[in-house]
Motif scaffolding. Structure first.
Motif, PDB file in Angstrom:
ATOM      1  N   TYR A  58      48.172  40.941  30.713  1.00  0.00           N
ATOM      2  CA  TYR A  58      47.257  41.923  31.274  1.00  0.00           C
ATOM      3  C   TYR A  58      47.261  41.871  32.798  1.00  0.00           C
ATOM      4  CZ  TYR A  58      45.327  42.143  26.554  1.00  0.00           C
ATOM      5  OH  TYR A  58      45.177  42.298  25.189  1.00  0.00           O
ATOM      6  N   VAL A  59      46.881  42.998  33.395  1.00  0.00           N
ATOM      7  CA  VAL A  59      46.621  43.090  34.833  1.00  0.00           C
ATOM      8  C   VAL A  59      45.254  43.749  34.992  1.00  0.00           C
ATOM      9  CG1 VAL A  59      47.374  44.022  37.059  1.00  0.00           C
ATOM     10  CG2 VAL A  59      49.082  43.354  35.348  1.00  0.00           C
ATOM     11  N   VAL A  60      44.413  43.169  35.864  1.00  0.00           N
ATOM     12  CA  VAL A  60      43.085  43.723  36.132  1.00  0.00           C
ATOM     13  C   VAL A  60      43.041  44.164  37.591  1.00  0.00           C
ATOM     14  CG1 VAL A  60      40.594  43.285  36.123  1.00  0.00           C
ATOM     15  CG2 VAL A  60      42.067  42.160  34.430  1.00  0.00           C
ATOM     16  N   GLY A  61      42.589  45.397  37.806  1.00  0.00           N
ATOM     17  CA  GLY A  61      42.506  45.956  39.151  1.00  0.00           C
ATOM     18  C   GLY A  61      41.225  45.578  39.859  1.00  0.00           C
ATOM     19  N   SER A  62      41.267  45.681  41.168  1.00  0.00           N
ATOM     20  CA  SER A  62      40.142  45.291  42.003  1.00  0.00           C
ATOM     21  C   SER A  62      39.071  46.368  42.108  1.00  0.00           C
ATOM     22  CB  SER A  62      40.657  44.938  43.404  1.00  0.00           C
ATOM     23  OG  SER A  62      39.592  44.686  44.283  1.00  0.00           O
ATOM     24  N   ALA A  63      39.472  47.591  42.453  1.00  0.00           N
ATOM     25  CA  ALA A  63      38.503  48.632  42.810  1.00  0.00           C
ATOM     26  C   ALA A  63      37.521  48.957  41.690  1.00  0.00           C
ATOM     27  CB  ALA A  63      39.239  49.902  43.242  1.00  0.00           C
ATOM     28  N   ASN A  64      38.042  49.192  40.483  1.00  0.00           N
ATOM     29  CA  ASN A  64      37.138  49.574  39.389  1.00  0.00           C
ATOM     30  C   ASN A  64      37.325  48.723  38.137  1.00  0.00           C
ATOM     31  OD1 ASN A  64      39.528  50.525  38.426  1.00  0.00           O
ATOM     32  ND2 ASN A  64      38.979  52.693  38.498  1.00  0.00           N
ATOM     33  N   GLY A  65      38.083  47.647  38.250  1.00  0.00           N
ATOM     34  CA  GLY A  65      38.267  46.755  37.109  1.00  0.00           C
ATOM     35  C   GLY A  65      39.155  47.321  36.022  1.00  0.00           C
ATOM     36  N   GLN A  66      39.995  48.318  36.359  1.00  0.00           N
ATOM     37  CA  GLN A  66      40.879  48.880  35.339  1.00  0.00           C
ATOM     38  C   GLN A  66      41.761  47.771  34.766  1.00  0.00           C
ATOM     39  OE1 GLN A  66      41.226  49.397  38.665  1.00  0.00           O
ATOM     40  NE2 GLN A  66      43.280  50.043  39.199  1.00  0.00           N
ATOM     41  N   VAL A  67      42.068  47.890  33.481  1.00  0.00           N
ATOM     42  CA  VAL A  67      42.861  46.881  32.781  1.00  0.00           C
ATOM     43  C   VAL A  67      44.105  47.534  32.206  1.00  0.00           C
ATOM     44  CG1 VAL A  67      42.912  45.218  30.870  1.00  0.00           C
ATOM     45  CG2 VAL A  67      40.795  45.550  32.174  1.00  0.00           C
TER      46      VAL A  67
ATOM     47  N   GLY B 203      45.205  41.382  44.046  1.00  0.00           N
ATOM     48  CA  GLY B 203      44.641  40.774  45.234  1.00  0.00           C
ATOM     49  C   GLY B 203      45.418  39.578  45.728  1.00  0.00           C
ATOM     50  N   TRP B 204      44.803  38.901  46.688  1.00  0.00           N
ATOM     51  CA  TRP B 204      45.403  37.743  47.341  1.00  0.00           C
ATOM     52  C   TRP B 204      44.382  36.612  47.356  1.00  0.00           C
ATOM     53  CZ3 TRP B 204      46.688  42.684  48.176  1.00  0.00           C
ATOM     54  CH2 TRP B 204      48.045  42.994  48.324  1.00  0.00           C
ATOM     55  N   VAL B 205      44.850  35.386  47.200  1.00  0.00           N
ATOM     56  CA  VAL B 205      43.947  34.235  47.096  1.00  0.00           C
ATOM     57  C   VAL B 205      43.092  34.053  48.352  1.00  0.00           C
ATOM     58  CG1 VAL B 205      45.359  32.993  45.414  1.00  0.00           C
ATOM     59  CG2 VAL B 205      45.725  32.583  47.848  1.00  0.00           C
ATOM     60  N   ASP B 206      43.605  34.471  49.502  1.00  0.00           N
ATOM     61  CA  ASP B 206      42.876  34.270  50.757  1.00  0.00           C
ATOM     62  C   ASP B 206      42.111  35.519  51.210  1.00  0.00           C
ATOM     63  OD1 ASP B 206      45.102  35.758  51.353  1.00  0.00           O
ATOM     64  OD2 ASP B 206      45.649  34.625  53.146  1.00  0.00           O
ATOM     65  N   GLN B 207      41.974  36.509  50.297  1.00  0.00           N
ATOM     66  CA  GLN B 207      41.229  37.734  50.621  1.00  0.00           C
ATOM     67  C   GLN B 207      40.182  37.991  49.536  1.00  0.00           C
ATOM     68  OE1 GLN B 207      43.704  41.088  51.824  1.00  0.00           O
ATOM     69  NE2 GLN B 207      45.346  39.679  52.407  1.00  0.00           N
ATOM     70  N   PRO B 208      39.041  37.299  49.630  1.00  0.00           N
ATOM     71  CA  PRO B 208      38.034  37.369  48.565  1.00  0.00           C
ATOM     72  C   PRO B 208      37.433  38.750  48.362  1.00  0.00           C
ATOM     73  CG  PRO B 208      37.187  36.172  50.469  1.00  0.00           C
ATOM     74  CD  PRO B 208      38.647  36.393  50.715  1.00  0.00           C
TER      75      PRO B 208
ATOM     76  N   TYR C 119      38.897  41.260  47.493  1.00  0.00           N
ATOM     77  CA  TYR C 119      39.535  41.833  46.310  1.00  0.00           C
ATOM     78  C   TYR C 119      38.803  41.443  45.025  1.00  0.00           C
ATOM     79  CZ  TYR C 119      43.605  43.926  48.488  1.00  0.00           C
ATOM     80  OH  TYR C 119      44.433  44.738  49.209  1.00  0.00           O
ATOM     81  N   PHE C 120      38.049  40.355  45.045  1.00  0.00           N
ATOM     82  CA  PHE C 120      37.359  39.876  43.845  1.00  0.00           C
ATOM     83  C   PHE C 120      36.012  40.579  43.712  1.00  0.00           C
ATOM     84  CE2 PHE C 120      39.680  35.665  44.881  1.00  0.00           C
ATOM     85  CZ  PHE C 120      40.880  36.209  44.496  1.00  0.00           C
ATOM     86  N   THR C 121      36.068  41.823  43.266  1.00  0.00           N
ATOM     87  CA  THR C 121      34.885  42.680  43.197  1.00  0.00           C
ATOM     88  C   THR C 121      34.063  42.412  41.938  1.00  0.00           C
ATOM     89  OG1 THR C 121      36.102  44.389  42.001  1.00  0.00           O
ATOM     90  CG2 THR C 121      36.121  44.521  44.423  1.00  0.00           C
ATOM     91  N   ASP C 122      32.841  42.948  41.950  1.00  0.00           N
ATOM     92  CA  ASP C 122      31.991  42.856  40.758  1.00  0.00           C
ATOM     93  C   ASP C 122      32.690  43.496  39.557  1.00  0.00           C
ATOM     94  OD1 ASP C 122      30.009  41.639  42.261  1.00  0.00           O
ATOM     95  OD2 ASP C 122      28.824  43.469  42.512  1.00  0.00           O
ATOM     96  N   ALA C 123      33.320  44.658  39.794  1.00  0.00           N
ATOM     97  CA  ALA C 123      34.005  45.351  38.697  1.00  0.00           C
ATOM     98  C   ALA C 123      35.139  44.503  38.133  1.00  0.00           C
ATOM     99  CB  ALA C 123      34.541  46.697  39.185  1.00  0.00           C
ATOM    100  N   MET C 124      35.882  43.848  39.015  1.00  0.00           N
ATOM    101  CA  MET C 124      36.986  43.002  38.553  1.00  0.00           C
ATOM    102  C   MET C 124      36.466  41.831  37.724  1.00  0.00           C
ATOM    103  SD  MET C 124      39.776  40.761  40.700  1.00  0.00           S
ATOM    104  CE  MET C 124      41.007  42.024  40.936  1.00  0.00           C
ATOM    105  N   TYR C 125      35.474  41.119  38.242  1.00  0.00           N
ATOM    106  CA  TYR C 125      34.923  39.984  37.499  1.00  0.00           C
ATOM    107  C   TYR C 125      34.381  40.433  36.136  1.00  0.00           C
ATOM    108  CZ  TYR C 125      35.015  36.366  41.175  1.00  0.00           C
ATOM    109  OH  TYR C 125      35.399  35.428  42.095  1.00  0.00           O
ATOM    110  N   THR C 126      33.631  41.533  36.134  1.00  0.00           N
ATOM    111  CA  THR C 126      33.010  42.001  34.890  1.00  0.00           C
ATOM    112  C   THR C 126      34.051  42.385  33.852  1.00  0.00           C
ATOM    113  OG1 THR C 126      31.063  42.777  36.100  1.00  0.00           O
ATOM    114  CG2 THR C 126      31.444  43.725  33.917  1.00  0.00           C
ATOM    115  N   GLN C 127      35.020  43.212  34.244  1.00  0.00           N
ATOM    116  CA  GLN C 127      36.021  43.678  33.279  1.00  0.00           C
ATOM    117  C   GLN C 127      36.949  42.548  32.830  1.00  0.00           C
ATOM    118  OE1 GLN C 127      35.689  46.512  31.779  1.00  0.00           O
ATOM    119  NE2 GLN C 127      33.946  46.922  33.108  1.00  0.00           N
TER     120      GLN C 127
END
Length: 199
Positions: A95-104, A133-138, A140-148
């Motif tokens: 799987y791949v999860v996106g940052s902006a809206n948590g698309q999977v 995202g990138w490990v040094d650019q937090p 990218y770790f959005t609420d939508a990404m974490y939730t989805q």
């Protein structure tokens, strides 16, 4: 003119002309059914990896699935999908999860072995989830990404009876023999495991 062969009937000529007029894209494809079957997680879109980038299998019959491995792609969502679809790259995740809206997106069926961990034993027994995202650019770790992502991980854990804890939900950095550092120090594991357990 050779009259020994019968001429085609008017009906046959019209039928052939009608088929020729139908655009190829409208004809049913053999892959249409396969795409629907490939989705293991109903909220995902099917974005298949190249068959050169994973090993076909029959998990969990062939080998058990007992962990989830969390990755950060060091790429955008679109670039990650493109890499998995490139047969020269020899890499994939389920799987791949996106940052902006948590698309999977699902790229490899869970029954198959994605090449994501850099360790064959871990590949055979895990489901890999890449995150845009990138490990040094937090940022990218959005609420939508974490939730989805947490919902996806919870569904995987439920499907295979995997405990929803840090011993079974790992970062790529925890895979023996890896030289990767993802998901990195900015990944909020406490929040993520809590969300997995609440999903």
């Amino acid at each position: 003119m050779d009259r020994s062969r019968p001429l085609p009937s008017r009906r046959r000529i019209l039928k052939g002309a009608a088929l020729a007029a139908v655009p190829y894209a409208l004809l049913p494809g053999a892959r249409a059914g396969a795409q629907t079957q490939a989705i293991d997680y109903p909220s995902a879109e099917w974005q298949p990896a190249s068959t050169s980038n994973y090993t076909a299998s029959t998990r969990p019959n062939a080998c058990s699935v007992d962990r989830v491995i969390v990755h950060v792609a060091q790429e955008t969502y679109a670039s990650t999908l493109s890499i998995f679809q490139n047969p020269r790259k020899k890499v994939s995740a389920h799987y791949v999860v996106g940052s902006a809206n948590g698309q999977v997106a699902q790229c490899v069926r869970e029954a198959d072995i994605a090449w994501h961990a850099g360790n064959w034993d871990y590949n055979t027994r895990s489901i890999g989830i890449e995150h845009e995202g990138w490990v040094d650019q937090p940022d990218y770790f959005t609420d939508a990404m974490y939730t989805q992502s947490a919902r996806l991980t919870a569904a995987i854990c439920d499907r295979y009876g995997i405990p929803k804890d840090r011993e079974h939900i790992l970062g790529h950095v925890q895979v023996p023999g890896t030289d990767h550092t993802d998901p990195g120090p900015n990944w909020d594991w406490v929040r993520y495991i809590r969300l997995v357990n609440l999903a």
